[in-house]
Design an enzyme around this catalytic site. Structure first.
Site, PDB file in Angstrom:
ATOM      1  N   SER A  10     -18.812 -16.810  24.558  1.00 36.87           N
ATOM      2  CA  SER A  10     -18.646 -17.275  26.231  1.00 36.87           C
ATOM      3  C   SER A  10     -18.842 -18.812  25.916  1.00 36.87           C
ATOM      4  O   SER A  10     -17.739 -19.389  26.189  1.00 36.87           O
ATOM      5  CB  SER A  10     -19.470 -16.343  26.658  1.00 36.87           C
TER       6      SER A  10
ATOM      7  N   HIS B  59     -15.268  -8.760  25.972  1.00 35.65           N
ATOM      8  CA  HIS B  59     -15.914  -9.656  25.954  1.00 35.65           C
ATOM      9  C   HIS B  59     -16.678 -10.454  25.162  1.00 35.65           C
ATOM     10  O   HIS B  59     -17.760  -9.889  24.999  1.00 35.65           O
ATOM     11  CB  HIS B  59     -16.538 -10.011  27.421  1.00 35.65           C
TER      12      HIS B  59
ATOM     13  N   ASP C 161     -10.560  -8.201  26.728  1.00 34.81           N
ATOM     14  CA  ASP C 161     -11.777  -9.098  27.041  1.00 34.81           C
ATOM     15  C   ASP C 161     -11.692  -9.005  28.952  1.00 34.81           C
ATOM     16  O   ASP C 161     -10.795  -8.437  30.122  1.00 34.81           O
ATOM     17  CB  ASP C 161     -11.029 -10.263  27.092  1.00 34.81           C
TER      18      ASP C 161
END
Ligand code: NAG
Ligand code: NAG
Ligand code: NAG
Ligand code: NAG
Ligand code: NAG
Ligand code: NAG
Ligand code: NAG
Ligand code: NAG
Ligand code: NAG
Length: 524
Positions: free
Chosen positions: A193, A454, A418
């Site tokens: 991320s 995610h 995601d």
């Protein structure tokens, strides 16, 4: 005196208890940083650490016990910029594997905190993170975004975006050398991320710092995709309708069912979302049981419109492409969240990061009410985000020549389900790097991971051993043709295995047990 200290050093390398003796302030007195001034260094052994971690930074869930480290906290500033940054380094007291691993942050936090140092330290890595000069709050920048009303804290934004990452590498490696008496044989970056964006920033801007970079679900293209995260909420505001989460869940379920088989396997995973052209308006009127209310409900045309907008991504008032949307099997709860009172009065619950980004950085007005934003104003925000911040934090330069020439290797992967960062931004970046250099696969590879959320989560194949693939590439020149991944156990306890394919190859089912990696191949 000198002889004595040499003996101590030799003993220290051989015996963890003696190494603890070196875990003292004066071991680190000589640390310096170009462009920085060290303010304070604190050093203390921490013993018998135990921690249970969920999947973090591209590692499977890890339980750590009996870990002993020397913890070094280095506080420094960039003189004239009034920032105060803390780097925390963990140096294993026994079993150092000769390597250094810097760990990235998440959301608006530059680092992930001490907990994220556990898996690498347990593997024998000297490891470190930085706070980048602001609190480790993933969701909010309220305490640091502005120096005064209307004025962005450019120094801290630069620290977050790039500068503190370079410092982390320099200081982390120097502390490792000061402690063990030799510099790390190999240095790695590992993050997901924001940590994935940071990994790409290091490859783009500090290409000689790391031998290997693992940069998952990258939050690069920051200036565009962060604003795009607000788009579904804008659409709900403009419609003045906030459907319940159960209604969006029903739409996600219908889309997944409609597109599941397009990849050749009916298994709840949409492995080739690009083939999915499902129109949610075709299920308007379909009934479902709402878990929130315990009532039967029908899918509304407004909810279908909002879901479609979330999948398409934002475009301007005039219909011009702004950014990509989510894949249809991704949960809508992250970006299209809503909440309803007992009386059935519903409102939007925007994801916190785009709210802070738009209000604090782009508009520089913490009191701005985003409910009042028009589509035209949203387009302006989108342009201004790129115009003002693209060069600082966009992290989307496709020219990796210097990283390549330095001999670096980089891996990225992205969960196709995601719910926060559209995977198409990663395809887009990788393709642009490929356009710039057709031999990109020699040093940089991208593995799409079907059905994964995610950085982890979802029912798809999570590559929790991918860091080892990077190490093998860097140290043994074994290029990862595929990357092993596995699903969490399903309701029957079955774990599914697959070897993920590097883009532009795609995973293809060839028949046989759908839970075995051997039933899939990579094809162009
Ligand atoms: C620190 O630097 C000084 C001067 O260069 C040197 O004499 C000393 O040995 C160094 N100390 C350590 C712990 O490396
Ligand atoms: C280390 O921690 C474990 C559990 O956290 C505990 O049971 C054990 O007694 C500790 N060992 C020492 C030497 O303190
Ligand atoms: C870690 O420990 C917890 C609690 O004991 C356990 O439920 C979990 O399965 C363990 N995880 C791993 C990866 O060993
Ligand atoms: C430096 O930052 C602190 C807050 O971290 C602030 O109180 C102080 O006013 C700043 N000084 C200058 C000269 O900007
Ligand atoms: C997203 O990426 C996939 C895979 O490359 C592609 O098939 C699809 O067309 C892309 N979608 C958009 C909207 O660009
Ligand atoms: C909804 O709940 C009812 C009663 O519990 C059940 O009969 C029905 O099959 C459920 N429908 C769906 C679509 O799950
Ligand atoms: C959605 O909003 C509700 C209400 O504010 C909150 O409790 C929940 O955690 C949010 N869900 C997600 C996935 O962020
Ligand atoms: C519904 O909720 C919103 C936001 O919480 C509030 O501003 C509004 O007054 C409420 N409306 C009614 C009719 O209760
Ligand atoms: C938002 O719009 C409402 C009604 O259009 C208006 O009353 C309010 O003052 C606006 N708020 C802000 C902060 O502009």
């Amino acid at each position: 005196m000198q002889f004595f200290s040499i003996v101590l050093t030799l003993l220290a390398l051989a015996h963890p208890l003696v190494a603890a003796l070196q875990c003292a302030q004066n071991t680190f007195n000589n640390l310096t940083l170009n462009g920085g001034a060290i303010l304070a260094i604190s050093v203390a052994p921490i013993t018998n650490i135990s921690a249970n971690l969920p999947p973090t930074n591209n590692f499977y869930a890890t339980n750590v016990t009996g870990l002993d480290v020397c913890e070094v906290t280095i506080q420094y500033t960039h003189p004239g910029q009034n920032d105060t940054i803390n780097v925390v380094v963990w140096l294993p007291l026994g079993g150092w594997n000769g390597r250094f691993m810097a760990i990235g942050g998440g959301g608006l936090a530059t680092g992930g905190g001490k907990a994220t140092l556990n898996p690498p330290a347990a593997l024998g890595y000297a490891t470190a993170f930085t706070d980048g000069g602001h609190v480790l709050d993933t969701r909010s920048a309220a305490t640091w975004a502005l120096v005064s009303p209307g004025n962005v804290n450019w120094a801290l934004l630069q620290d977050f975006a790039s500068v503190a990452l370079d410092d982390l590498a320099t200081l982390g490696k120097a502390a490792t050398e000061a402690f063990y008496g030799s510099s790390p044989r190999y240095s790695y970056w590992n993050g997901c991320s924001t940590g994935g964006r940071q990994g790409h920033m290091l490859a783009q801007r500090y290409p000689t710092q790391f031998d290997g970079i693992l940069a998952g679900a990258p939050a690069f293209n920051w200036a565009s995709f962060i604003v795009s995260e607000y788009w579904p909420q804008l659409v709900m505001n403009l419609l003045d309708v906030y459907p319940r989460q159960c209604e969006f869940d029903a739409i996600t379920k219908a889309a997944t069912a409609a597109c599941d088989a397009l990849d050749g396997v009916t298994d709840g995973i949409v492995a080739v979302p690009g083939l999915c052209n499902f129109d949610p308006h075709t299920v308007v009127g379909q009934t479902f049981n709402c878990s929130e209310t315990g009532m039967r409900m029908q899918i509304s045309s407004e909810a279908a419109t909002v879901a479609l907008a979330a999948w398409k991504g934002p475009s301007t008032v005039d219909g011009k492409f702004e950014w990509f949307g989510l894949n249809p099997d991704a949960p809508l709860s992250g970006l299209v969240n809503t909440t309803c009172s007992k009386g059935g009065n519903c409102s939007g619950v925007p994801f916190a990061i785009p709210v802070d980004w738009i209000k604090l950085f782009v508009l520089k007005d913490p009191t701005f009410n985003l409910l009042n934003l028009s589509h035209r104003e949203y387009d302006t925000v989108f342009r201004q985000s790129n115009n003002q911040f693209g060069s600082i934090i966009g992290t989307n330069d496709p020219d990796l020549t210097d990283f390549r020439d330095a001999g670096g290797k980089m891996l990225t992967w992205h969960g196709l389900a995601d719910q926060l960062i559209p995977p198409n931004g990663t395809y887009n970046y990788y393709q642009r790097v490929l356009n710039n250099d057709p031999n990109t696969v020699d040093y940089y590879r991208f593995y799409p991971a079907p059905g994964v959320g995610h950085c982890s989560g979802g029912s798809g194949w999570f590559p929790g051993n991918i860091f080892q693939s990077l190490v093998d590439w860097v140290e043994k020149d074994i290029a990862p043709d595929t990357v092993d991944a596995k699903s969490p156990p399903n309701s029957k306890g079955v774990v599914r295995h697959v070897s993920l394919c590097p883009y532009p190859q795609q995973l293809k089912y060839t028949g046989g047990d759908i839970n075995q990696a051997s039933s899939f191949i990579c094809q162009h």
